[in-house]
Design an enzyme around this catalytic site. Structure first.
Site, PDB file in Angstrom:
ATOM      1  N   GLU A 104       0.882  -1.175   0.000  1.00 53.97           N
ATOM      2  CA  GLU A 104       0.000   0.000   0.000  1.00 53.97           C
ATOM      3  C   GLU A 104       0.914   1.218   0.000  1.00 53.97           C
ATOM      4  OE1 GLU A 104      -3.348  -0.022  -0.018  1.00 53.97           O
ATOM      5  OE2 GLU A 104      -3.629  -2.179   0.148  1.00 53.97           O
ATOM      6  N   CYS A 121      -2.478   9.591   2.640  1.00 52.97           N
ATOM      7  CA  CYS A 121      -1.970   8.997   1.391  1.00 52.97           C
ATOM      8  C   CYS A 121      -2.888   9.277   0.215  1.00 52.97           C
ATOM      9  CB  CYS A 121      -1.809   7.491   1.569  1.00 52.97           C
ATOM     10  SG  CYS A 121      -3.320   6.687   2.114  1.00 52.97           S
TER      11      CYS A 121
END
Ligand code: NAD
Length: 485
Positions: free
Chosen positions: A225, A259
């Site tokens: 990720e 993010c």
């Protein structure tokens, strides 16, 4: 012994400690076998109860780690999303675990095929600092739902939160079930080299590359990720209060240290001045006490603070227009590591702010003339973790979605896709590999074992030696059927 040797022996000790923890967890897994639904839900319930019991301690630890973190941001983006994800897993684990009947070709009829989702064994989870709790806990909950044992390595940049996590989990789980390893990059490097049955890493693309290399020694399956630059595109004439509120929310939550925050904005050139005015007013409404108010978060470390200041100065030197937005932006300097919401308009495409992931409350704005230009711009860059579009259904929106690839997409919103428990969450290429959340997360941490059960009599018997007339018949029959389909 020299200082270097001492340091090395400390590292070796830490590595040996982690390896023995892994061996202990694996032995316990092999001994106990795959847990049933009840045991998995029991683990999830223990985790849920521990989180609620540590809610205040977590809130304080996260805020102390950041210098200042909005209490509401921690409640909503760390605790609520985690508890919601656990509740979703509690409701769905039984369904996810069910074996799946699969198709059997005519030549193998009378046999039956199915897939069983088996726990992988011991899962490693490595987490970043920006949401130090939810990005550790949701992978943990997913791994538990899939029946695994888990070793966690939280970030060294949020040490107080990592300690609360360790204490909290030590009170709820035996070390053979869930264990926490603390440390910085060296410990991270050693951790990523362990022979896990699966490793989920959340962090930067740069470290993701190192983790993938380290995992390759043991061929450990990975979920990565990662980060990158997620564009937000505002359709022509779509600078509305609703659009701008959503961009302000996505960009300024956690002071942009998210993010999937919109990293930069693509705006039709006719809409630029309307956007600047509305952004300024909307930031003022959202943060009425300015950047030193209680709901606006600080930057996590001096290094990141300096990096963000350099991005602003670099853009300024490159001729960009810098607009500090909202109420009393100048007050930011009076609070530790606080940066006011800042628009950076017209920075060159090859400037650092347009090339590096920003991870802070700076929003570069680039103007466009046509949707084709937008599509070419996005496609000329690494595939992003998220892409946002503001505008109604229509040709532009359809073209953008059909011709660009990103981990996820948000339409007329920012960030909210991550809170959809039933959607896979992940990147693509440099923004990540694989996904978690939803059934995809469960499956990523399970082994899909295909099982074929031979029937007593089987058509396939005709397709093996001794060959003869019956084989000719069977081959003709199967191929004849194939021709008809
Ligand atoms: P990072 O890559 O620096 O650190 C992540 C983890 O890796 C930490 O636990 C750290 O200790 C460890 N680590 C550091 N150096 C290592 C090494 N050499 N070998 C092995 N492990 C090492 O990331 P960060 O600064 O903590 O987090 C910010 C980044 O994470 C941003 O790029 C952001 O986009 C990304 N991120 C992605 C997601 C997502 O879900 N895709 C979520 C949050 C953050």
């Amino acid at each position: 012994m020299s200082a270097v040797n001492l340091a090395r022996s400390g590292e070796e000790e830490a590595t040996a400690g982690m390896a023995s923890l892994l061996a202990r967890q694996r032995e316990a897994f092999l001994h106990a076998g795959a847990p049933d639904t009840r045991a998995r839900k029991g683990g999830l319930r223990r985790l849920r109860a521990a989180i609620l019991a540590h809610r205040n301690a977590l809130n304080e630890a996260v805020s102390a780690d950041f210098g200042h973190r909005s209490h509401y941001e921690t409640e909503i983006m760390e605790i609520v999303v985690t508890v919601q994800a656990i509740d979703y897993l509690l409701r769905n684990t039984k369904r996810f675990m069910k074996p799946e009947r699969r198709h059997v070709a005519i030549s193998y009829k009378a046999g039956r095929a199915h897939v069983e989702y088996q726990p992988r064994g011991v899962v490693g989870v490595m987490a970043p600092w920006n949401y130090p709790f939810s990005l550790t806990m949701i992978p943990l909950a997913t791994a538990l739902a899939a029946g695994n044992r888990v070793m966690l390595k939280p970030s060294e940049l949020t040490p107080r939160t990592s300690h609360v996590i360790r204490e909290m989990l030590a009170g709820a789980f035996a070390p053979e079930e869930v264990a926490v390893v603390l440390g910085g990059p060296e410990v991270g490097a050693a951790f990523s080299g362990l022979a896990f049955d699966h490793l989920l890493f959340t962090g930067s693309t740069k470290v993701g590359r190192l983790v993938m290399k380290a995992a390759s020694d043991n061929l450990v399956p990975l979920t990565l990720e990662l980060g990158g630059k997620s564009p937000a595109i505002v359709g022509r004439g779509e600078v509305t209060p609703r659009t701008v509120k959503s961009i302000v929310f996505g960009k300024l939550a956690n002071a942009g240290q998210t993010c999937i925050a919109p990293d930069y904005l693509l705006l039709h050139h006719d809409d630029l001045e309307a956007f600047v005015a509305l952004f300024d007013a909307t930031v003022g409404d959202a943060y009425p006490d300015g950047p030193t108010g209680k709901d606006y978060s600080s930057i996590v470390s001096d290094g990141h603070y300096d990096r963000l200041q350099d991005l602003i100065e670099g853009a300024r030197k490159n001729g960009a227009r810098i607009v500090e937005a909202g109420k009393n932006p100048g007050s930011a300097a009076s609070r530790t590591r606080t940066i006011a919401p800042t628009l950076v308009i017209g920075a060159p495409d090859d400037s650092a702010i347009m090339e590096e992931e920003i991870f802070g409350p700076l929003l570069p704005v680039r103007t466009y003339s046509s949707i084709d230009e937008v599509i070419d711009f996005v496609n000329a860059r690494p595939r992003p973790l998220a892409l946002y579009y503001f505008g109604p259904e229509g040709a532009d929106r359809a073209a953008l979605l059909a011709r660009t690839t990103s981990g996820n997409v948000g339409i007329n919103n920012t960030l909210l896709h991550i809170a959809q428990d039933d959607l896979p969450f992940g990147g693509v290429g440099p923004s990540g590999m694989g996904a978690y959340h939803g059934i995809e997360g469960f499956r990523a941490m399970s082994h899909a074992k295909g099982v074929f059960v031979q029937g007593r009599w089987n058509f396939a018997n005709l397709l093996r030696a001794p060959f003869g007339n019956l084989t000719d018949f069977a081959v003709r029959w199967v191929l004849g059927r194939a021709r008809e389909t």
